[in-house]
Design an enzyme around this catalytic site. Structure first.
Site, PDB file in Angstrom:
ATOM      1  N   GLN A   4      39.885  62.976 -11.059  1.00  0.00           N
ATOM      2  CA  GLN A   4      39.804  63.805 -12.262  1.00  0.00           C
ATOM      3  C   GLN A   4      38.500  64.306 -12.353  1.00  0.00           C
ATOM      4  O   GLN A   4      38.276  65.772 -12.543  1.00  0.00           O
ATOM      5  CB  GLN A   4      40.286  62.987 -13.357  1.00  0.00           C
ATOM      6  CG  GLN A   4      40.323  63.867 -14.798  1.00  0.00           C
ATOM      7  CD  GLN A   4      40.581  62.975 -15.623  1.00  0.00           C
ATOM      8  OE1 GLN A   4      41.891  62.730 -16.224  1.00  0.00           O
ATOM      9  NE2 GLN A   4      39.559  62.809 -16.624  1.00  0.00           N
ATOM     10  N   GLU A  52      37.914  71.725 -17.976  1.00  0.00           N
ATOM     11  CA  GLU A  52      36.713  71.196 -18.661  1.00  0.00           C
ATOM     12  C   GLU A  52      35.549  71.937 -18.434  1.00  0.00           C
ATOM     13  O   GLU A  52      34.467  71.770 -18.642  1.00  0.00           O
ATOM     14  CB  GLU A  52      36.496  69.638 -18.571  1.00  0.00           C
ATOM     15  CG  GLU A  52      37.540  68.654 -19.293  1.00  0.00           C
ATOM     16  CD  GLU A  52      36.940  67.248 -19.311  1.00  0.00           C
ATOM     17  OE1 GLU A  52      36.180  67.186 -20.177  1.00  0.00           O
ATOM     18  OE2 GLU A  52      37.605  66.500 -18.707  1.00  0.00           O
ATOM     19  N   ASP A  71      35.188  59.969 -12.262  1.00  0.00           N
ATOM     20  CA  ASP A  71      36.412  59.299 -13.175  1.00  0.00           C
ATOM     21  C   ASP A  71      37.540  59.585 -12.371  1.00  0.00           C
ATOM     22  O   ASP A  71      38.130  60.667 -12.179  1.00  0.00           O
ATOM     23  CB  ASP A  71      36.477  60.146 -14.381  1.00  0.00           C
ATOM     24  CG  ASP A  71      37.619  59.442 -15.302  1.00  0.00           C
ATOM     25  OD1 ASP A  71      38.106  58.410 -14.873  1.00  0.00           O
ATOM     26  OD2 ASP A  71      37.717  60.022 -16.281  1.00  0.00           O
ATOM     27  N   GLU A 109      34.593  55.531 -13.008  1.00  0.00           N
ATOM     28  CA  GLU A 109      35.462  55.254 -14.351  1.00  0.00           C
ATOM     29  C   GLU A 109      36.884  55.145 -13.942  1.00  0.00           C
ATOM     30  O   GLU A 109      37.190  55.825 -13.003  1.00  0.00           O
ATOM     31  CB  GLU A 109      35.322  56.421 -15.283  1.00  0.00           C
ATOM     32  CG  GLU A 109      35.924  56.210 -16.559  1.00  0.00           C
ATOM     33  CD  GLU A 109      36.019  57.664 -17.382  1.00  0.00           C
ATOM     34  OE1 GLU A 109      34.499  58.047 -17.451  1.00  0.00           O
ATOM     35  OE2 GLU A 109      36.794  58.072 -18.185  1.00  0.00           O
ATOM     36  N   ASP A 125      38.140  53.499 -19.254  1.00  0.00           N
ATOM     37  CA  ASP A 125      38.463  54.519 -20.465  1.00  0.00           C
ATOM     38  C   ASP A 125      40.112  54.059 -20.805  1.00  0.00           C
ATOM     39  O   ASP A 125      40.293  53.369 -21.717  1.00  0.00           O
ATOM     40  CB  ASP A 125      38.343  55.694 -19.753  1.00  0.00           C
ATOM     41  CG  ASP A 125      39.225  56.987 -20.558  1.00  0.00           C
ATOM     42  OD1 ASP A 125      39.250  56.706 -21.871  1.00  0.00           O
ATOM     43  OD2 ASP A 125      39.262  58.054 -20.027  1.00  0.00           O
ATOM     44  N   LYS A 171      35.712  57.116 -27.221  1.00  0.00           N
ATOM     45  CA  LYS A 171      36.209  58.340 -27.711  1.00  0.00           C
ATOM     46  C   LYS A 171      36.823  58.288 -29.163  1.00  0.00           C
ATOM     47  O   LYS A 171      37.748  57.388 -29.300  1.00  0.00           O
ATOM     48  CB  LYS A 171      37.433  58.718 -26.945  1.00  0.00           C
ATOM     49  CG  LYS A 171      36.849  59.068 -25.297  1.00  0.00           C
ATOM     50  CD  LYS A 171      38.164  59.185 -24.400  1.00  0.00           C
ATOM     51  CE  LYS A 171      37.976  60.088 -23.188  1.00  0.00           C
ATOM     52  NZ  LYS A 171      38.998  59.945 -22.313  1.00  0.00           N
ATOM     53  N   ARG A 196      36.970  65.070 -25.214  1.00  0.00           N
ATOM     54  CA  ARG A 196      38.150  64.994 -24.803  1.00  0.00           C
ATOM     55  C   ARG A 196      38.341  66.181 -23.932  1.00  0.00           C
ATOM     56  O   ARG A 196      37.501  67.097 -24.007  1.00  0.00           O
ATOM     57  CB  ARG A 196      39.302  65.012 -25.553  1.00  0.00           C
ATOM     58  CG  ARG A 196      39.372  63.746 -26.629  1.00  0.00           C
ATOM     59  CD  ARG A 196      39.410  62.393 -25.617  1.00  0.00           C
ATOM     60  NE  ARG A 196      40.392  62.181 -24.666  1.00  0.00           N
ATOM     61  CZ  ARG A 196      41.306  61.272 -24.827  1.00  0.00           C
ATOM     62  NH1 ARG A 196      41.486  60.526 -26.167  1.00  0.00           N
ATOM     63  NH2 ARG A 196      42.223  61.249 -23.960  1.00  0.00           N
ATOM     64  N   SER A 197      39.496  66.262 -22.967  1.00  0.00           N
ATOM     65  CA  SER A 197      39.613  67.540 -22.019  1.00  0.00           C
ATOM     66  C   SER A 197      39.937  68.759 -23.040  1.00  0.00           C
ATOM     67  O   SER A 197      39.512  69.893 -23.001  1.00  0.00           O
ATOM     68  CB  SER A 197      40.621  67.462 -21.034  1.00  0.00           C
ATOM     69  OG  SER A 197      41.717  66.806 -21.859  1.00  0.00           O
ATOM     70  N   LYS A 237      29.223  62.193 -22.338  1.00  0.00           N
ATOM     71  CA  LYS A 237      30.389  62.662 -21.268  1.00  0.00           C
ATOM     72  C   LYS A 237      31.098  63.919 -22.081  1.00  0.00           C
ATOM     73  O   LYS A 237      31.596  63.382 -22.963  1.00  0.00           O
ATOM     74  CB  LYS A 237      31.156  61.689 -20.636  1.00  0.00           C
ATOM     75  CG  LYS A 237      32.283  62.387 -19.876  1.00  0.00           C
ATOM     76  CD  LYS A 237      33.188  61.283 -19.114  1.00  0.00           C
ATOM     77  CE  LYS A 237      34.243  61.819 -18.269  1.00  0.00           C
ATOM     78  NZ  LYS A 237      35.375  61.112 -18.109  1.00  0.00           N
TER      79      LYS A 237
HETATM   80  P1  PGA Z   1      41.001  63.438 -21.246  1.00  0.00           P
HETATM   81  O1  PGA Z   1      40.124  63.337 -20.097  1.00  0.00           O
HETATM   82  O2  PGA Z   1      40.401  63.941 -22.377  1.00  0.00           O
HETATM   83  O3  PGA Z   1      42.367  64.557 -20.671  1.00  0.00           O
HETATM   84  O4  PGA Z   1      41.846  62.212 -21.543  1.00  0.00           O
HETATM   85  C1  PGA Z   1      38.982  62.792 -20.104  1.00  0.00           C
HETATM   86  C2  PGA Z   1      38.840  61.225 -19.408  1.00  0.00           C
HETATM   87  O5  PGA Z   1      39.861  60.799 -18.776  1.00  0.00           O
HETATM   88  O6  PGA Z   1      37.686  60.668 -19.447  1.00  0.00           O
HETATM   89 ZN    ZN Z   2      38.506  58.931 -18.265  1.00  0.00          ZN
END
Ligand code: PGA
Ligand code: ZN
Length: 427
Positions: free
Chosen positions: A164, A206, A243, A286, A313, A338, A367-368, A389
């Site tokens: 990702q 992102e 990640d 991650e 995460d 988060k 977040r994304s 991050k």
């Molecule tokens: P997400 O991705 O905000 O789409 O969950 C961020 C991450 O996985 O760290």
């Molecule tokens: Zn993550």
């Protein structure tokens, strides 16, 4: 009482993916106001606080009218007249009012927006910037080391590659401002290299380059080349962080690497990742295995953990109990923090405290799906979280957070990063 809550209001606003989200605004009797917007994930862990979405056909079922109504009705009534500086007690009111383990009734999105707006208004009522208010009696501050996405993959880029986030961390930078400068150069160099190779096809969710590569490792190779093309020594000036977000392509110990057209088990995935750790300047990795693969996470931490940061995460979802359990098992050594996974700021803080108690590192994370909200930058500085991050180095919902760090640095009078030796063990 001048400092009592006069009103709590939510309005629907729009996030960086063009999806509805909600902004909460808390106003005190003397007119002081504070507001915050809930972010949203795309590759979510199964133990996260649940967003309340309306379903149906409008906006793909993502509308938040019910979450707004929960704020404007029940939540506003429960908080009216209260003292906004009592964050713990107010978050407890929200949690009790919701009454579900995953916040599905009022919505994690409604609750986190209100919880963060409470902190904003409390800080404003004391005429303090949020980072300073959150720091309490602390007097030493530094800025977080940025972890910045260069290529976006997985759920953020149509699954073009399986991994990702291909990120960089300017571990050799002397301060936060220089870390951003170096990151900007690497981001640009990566774009140039991709254009030259005919691999440039826009940006992912992102703001990272959309990775038009045939294998996951090709993206890694390109990233390492981009660091060097920009004039830095990989692993010394600028290092790589990944990640894997393995919960998105793995379950029950099987992992489907769609972009490479093969499926591997936990052991083969571990071998692949260990090979990458040997060949590339990686300092952080991650979610290397899926959230249901605790034993693989434990084995991997045993093997690679002493050398690199292994970040949890989806596996821990910003939950204090889960972090304590993972630490006991020896699975991972760093917590991604988060706020919207937890649902309130108090629970987010409890998760951070659990990570610290376990001797783990911590990374504050956006977040994304994001907006102009910069609460996360304040939280990182105020709570002394040494890494941040927030996605890539493009698009204003990302740059707003990095730029807020520059403003906070000026206010502190220093752009100092945590001591170099703190990485990767930075708690
Ligand atoms: P997400 O991705 O905000 O789409 O969950 C961020 C991450 O996985 O760290
Ligand atoms: Zn993550």
């Amino acid at each position: 009482m001048k400092r009592s809550i006069a009103s709590v209001h939510a309005r629907r606003v729009w996030d960086s993916r063009g999806r509805p989200t909600l902004e909460a605004e808390v106003t005190l009797a003397d007119g002081t106001a504070g507001r915050a917007i809930a972010p949203a994930g795309a590759s979510t862990g199964s133990a996260e606080a649940l967003d309340l979405r309306d379903g149906g056909t409008a906006f793909g079922g993502m509308d938040v009218q019910r979450a707004c109504a929960a704020v404007n009705g029940e939540i506003a009534a429960a908080l009216a007249g209260r003292d906004p500086t009592q964050q713990g007690a107010l978050d407890a009111v929200l949690i009790a009012l919701d009454g579900t383990p995953d916040k599905r009734r009022l919505g994690g999105n409604a609750m986190v927006a209100v919880s963060m707006a409470l902190a904003h208004v409390a800080a404003a009522s004391q005429r303090l910037p949020l980072w300073r208010y959150l720091a309490g009696s602390r007097t030493e501050f530094c800025l977080p080391l940025p972890e910045v996405q260069i290529f976006g993959g997985g759920a953020h880029a149509g699954r073009r590659v399986d991994v990702q986030d291909f990120m960089v961390v300017a571990i050799g930078a002397t301060d936060y401002a220089q870390a951003l400068e170096w990151t900007a150069e690497v981001y640009r160099a990566a774009g140039e290299l991709m254009a030259k190779a005919g691999r440039l096809s826009g940006v992912a969710d992102e703001g990272g380059w959309w990775p038009a590569f045939d294998t996951n490792e090709e993206a890694l190779e390109f990233l390492q080349r981009a660091i060097e093309h920009a004039g830095y020594t990989a692993g010394q000036d600028v290092a790589i962080a990944l990640d894997i977000a393995a919960s998105d392509f793995g379950k029950g110990g099987r992992y489907r690497l769609a972009c490479e057209g093969r499926e591997v088990d936990s052991d083969a995935l571990a071998e692949m990742l260990l090979g990458w750790l040997r060949r590339y300047a990686i300092v952080s990795i991650e979610d290397p295995f899926a959230e249901d693969d605790a034993q693989a996470l434990r084995r991997f931490t045993l093997e690679a953990g002493p050398k690199v940061q292994i970040v949890a995460d989806d596996f821990i979802c910003t939950n204090a109990l889960r972090i304590a359990g993972a630490a006991l098992l020896g699975a991972c050594n760093t917590a991604l923090i988060k706020p919207n996974q937890a649902g309130t700021l108090s629970e987010t803080r409890a998760a951070l405290d659990a990570a610290r108690a376990a001797g783990w590192g911590a990374i504050a994370s956006a977040r994304s799906g994001e907006t102009e909200d910069v609460t996360i930058s304040h939280l990182a500085v105020g709570w002394g979280v040494k890494q941040l991050k927030v996605g890539s180095f493009a698009r204003s919902e990302r740059m707003a957070k990095w730029n807020e760090g520059l403003r906070i640095g000026e206010a502190i009078g220093s752009f100092a990063l945590p001591p170099r030796c703190a990485f990767p063990w930075s708690n």
